[in-house]
Design a protein around this motif. Sequence first.
Motif, PDB file in Angstrom:
ATOM      1  N   ARG A   1       0.831  -1.193   0.000  1.00  0.00           N
ATOM      2  CA  ARG A   1       0.000   0.000   0.000  1.00  0.00           C
ATOM      3  C   ARG A   1       0.873   1.254   0.000  1.00  0.00           C
ATOM      4  O   ARG A   1       0.562   2.246  -0.645  1.00  0.00           O
ATOM      5  CB  ARG A   1      -0.911  -0.064   1.231  1.00  0.00           C
TER       6      ARG A   1
ATOM      7  N   SER B   1      -6.959  -5.586  -3.691  1.00  0.00           N
ATOM      8  CA  SER B   1      -8.307  -6.165  -3.747  1.00  0.00           C
ATOM      9  C   SER B   1      -8.331  -7.539  -3.105  1.00  0.00           C
ATOM     10  O   SER B   1      -7.369  -8.291  -3.216  1.00  0.00           O
ATOM     11  CB  SER B   1      -8.740  -6.412  -5.198  1.00  0.00           C
TER      12      SER B   1
ATOM     13  N   LEU C   1     -11.031  -7.662   7.833  1.00  0.00           N
ATOM     14  CA  LEU C   1     -11.060  -6.559   6.865  1.00  0.00           C
ATOM     15  C   LEU C   1     -10.573  -5.250   7.458  1.00  0.00           C
ATOM     16  O   LEU C   1      -9.921  -4.461   6.790  1.00  0.00           O
ATOM     17  CB  LEU C   1     -12.489  -6.360   6.339  1.00  0.00           C
TER      18      LEU C   1
ATOM     19  N   VAL D   1      -7.002  -2.863   2.353  1.00  0.00           N
ATOM     20  CA  VAL D   1      -7.481  -3.163   1.006  1.00  0.00           C
ATOM     21  C   VAL D   1      -8.574  -2.168   0.636  1.00  0.00           C
ATOM     22  O   VAL D   1      -9.345  -1.745   1.487  1.00  0.00           O
ATOM     23  CB  VAL D   1      -8.012  -4.611   0.881  1.00  0.00           C
ATOM     24  N   GLN D   2      -8.607  -1.773  -0.629  1.00  0.00           N
ATOM     25  CA  GLN D   2      -9.568  -0.755  -1.074  1.00  0.00           C
ATOM     26  C   GLN D   2     -10.773  -1.364  -1.767  1.00  0.00           C
ATOM     27  O   GLN D   2     -11.751  -0.698  -2.017  1.00  0.00           O
ATOM     28  CB  GLN D   2      -8.897   0.218  -2.063  1.00  0.00           C
ATOM     29  N   GLN D   3     -10.677  -2.642  -2.095  1.00  0.00           N
ATOM     30  CA  GLN D   3     -11.660  -3.197  -3.009  1.00  0.00           C
ATOM     31  C   GLN D   3     -11.951  -4.667  -2.717  1.00  0.00           C
ATOM     32  O   GLN D   3     -11.070  -5.415  -2.341  1.00  0.00           O
ATOM     33  CB  GLN D   3     -11.054  -3.059  -4.398  1.00  0.00           C
TER      34      GLN D   3
ATOM     35  N   SER E   1     -19.429  -3.363   2.253  1.00  0.00           N
ATOM     36  CA  SER E   1     -18.260  -2.652   1.745  1.00  0.00           C
ATOM     37  C   SER E   1     -18.497  -1.151   1.713  1.00  0.00           C
ATOM     38  O   SER E   1     -17.561  -0.385   1.940  1.00  0.00           O
ATOM     39  CB  SER E   1     -17.840  -3.188   0.381  1.00  0.00           C
TER      40      SER E   1
ATOM     41  N   ASN F   1     -16.235   1.555   3.585  1.00  0.00           N
ATOM     42  CA  ASN F   1     -15.558   2.422   2.632  1.00  0.00           C
ATOM     43  C   ASN F   1     -14.655   1.663   1.654  1.00  0.00           C
ATOM     44  O   ASN F   1     -13.555   2.107   1.336  1.00  0.00           O
ATOM     45  CB  ASN F   1     -14.716   3.456   3.378  1.00  0.00           C
ATOM     46  N   ARG F   2     -15.135   0.500   1.209  1.00  0.00           N
ATOM     47  CA  ARG F   2     -14.401  -0.276   0.213  1.00  0.00           C
ATOM     48  C   ARG F   2     -15.256  -0.326  -1.052  1.00  0.00           C
ATOM     49  O   ARG F   2     -16.491  -0.320  -0.963  1.00  0.00           O
ATOM     50  CB  ARG F   2     -14.158  -1.718   0.692  1.00  0.00           C
ATOM     51  N   GLU F   3     -14.600  -0.376  -2.197  1.00  0.00           N
ATOM     52  CA  GLU F   3     -15.327  -0.512  -3.458  1.00  0.00           C
ATOM     53  C   GLU F   3     -15.668  -1.980  -3.705  1.00  0.00           C
ATOM     54  O   GLU F   3     -14.949  -2.870  -3.255  1.00  0.00           O
ATOM     55  CB  GLU F   3     -14.466  -0.011  -4.621  1.00  0.00           C
TER      56      GLU F   3
END
Length: 279
Positions: free
Chosen positions: A170, A177, A191, A196-198, A226, A230-232
């Motif tokens: 990161r 992901s 999590l 992780v963003q996604q 998600s 705040n994850r895509e």
Amino acid sequence: AKESSSDSFHFFSAGMYERFEYQVVIEEGLKQALSNKEFEVYYQPRLRLPDQKLVAVEALVRWNHPALGQVNPEDFVPVAEANGSIVRIGRWVLEEACRRAVDWQRDGLPDLRVSVNLSAVQFHQSDIIADVTRALEKSGLPADRLELELTETAVMADIDQSAEILLKLRELGVMLSIDDFGTGYSSLSYLQRFPVQQLKLDKSFVHGLPQDADAVAIARTIINLSQGLNREVVAEGVENAEQAQFLSEAGCKEGQGYYFSKPLTARELSAFASEKSNL
Ligand code: C2E
Ligand code: CA
Ligand code: CA
Ligand code: CA
């Protein structure tokens, strides 16, 4: 029933023998595959919902075997993981995908992010930080255009080590992901610990949409979860318009699947991307 002594020699059935032989062919072939340039990376478009703008591609490796024809990753990645050759193969895929993304940019295609699958073996048993750093440097790809996909099983294998590696990746600026989300460990608490963003909603859940009530509940839960964290969410395995519409309305921002496009060769992806941007 008691078997006769002659029967007891039929240890392998014909099918088992063929499978065994196939494994040997795969294992032997892997030794030369990289130096013979038998691997090829395909790219599957990932589109923004609901406007279907092309935003990213997932790199998916193929093996053009001289005798067997095209071999899918499911048939050789497990073998390559078992004998360790996945480390060198994965490094090659990573460098190839980064190089390709830069080529497309030079050719005037819209900026695309490229997403690369990492094996648990690469992640835990090789210097993945060094490999990613080198791939970015050699290609000149900006770090924020590279995404790395890791399965839940890979990151859960050693949570402390995973958290440490993910944090370093990161810090390089790449996007992270969790692949096949929902199919591995059911614990969600990890999590919070992972930068992780996604999340990639597994295609097994997308498959039943919108008719199957369980699939609907699971898809909605993962999308809402998600958003809360705040994850895509990226949906994989989108095969028809109904699924795309359902996912879009449920708040899923990106989709990938045969409905939009199958995985394409680098050249086909170029054509797909320029066609899309001329709309
Ligand atoms: P994955 O990462 O979950 O990739 C998605 C798989 O679903 C791909 O299979 C893709 O071709 C397929 N797919 C795409 N759209 C659809 C759809 O609409 N419906 C259905 N039913 N399937 C769809 P593929 O390319 O055979 O790859 C299989 C798996 O092999 C990947 O699953 C990934 O786990 C692994 N893999 C692929 N490339 C690499 C690689 O470079 N390194 C490593 N370590 N693993 C890889
Ligand atoms: Ca993947
Ligand atoms: Ca997946
Ligand atoms: Ca999968």
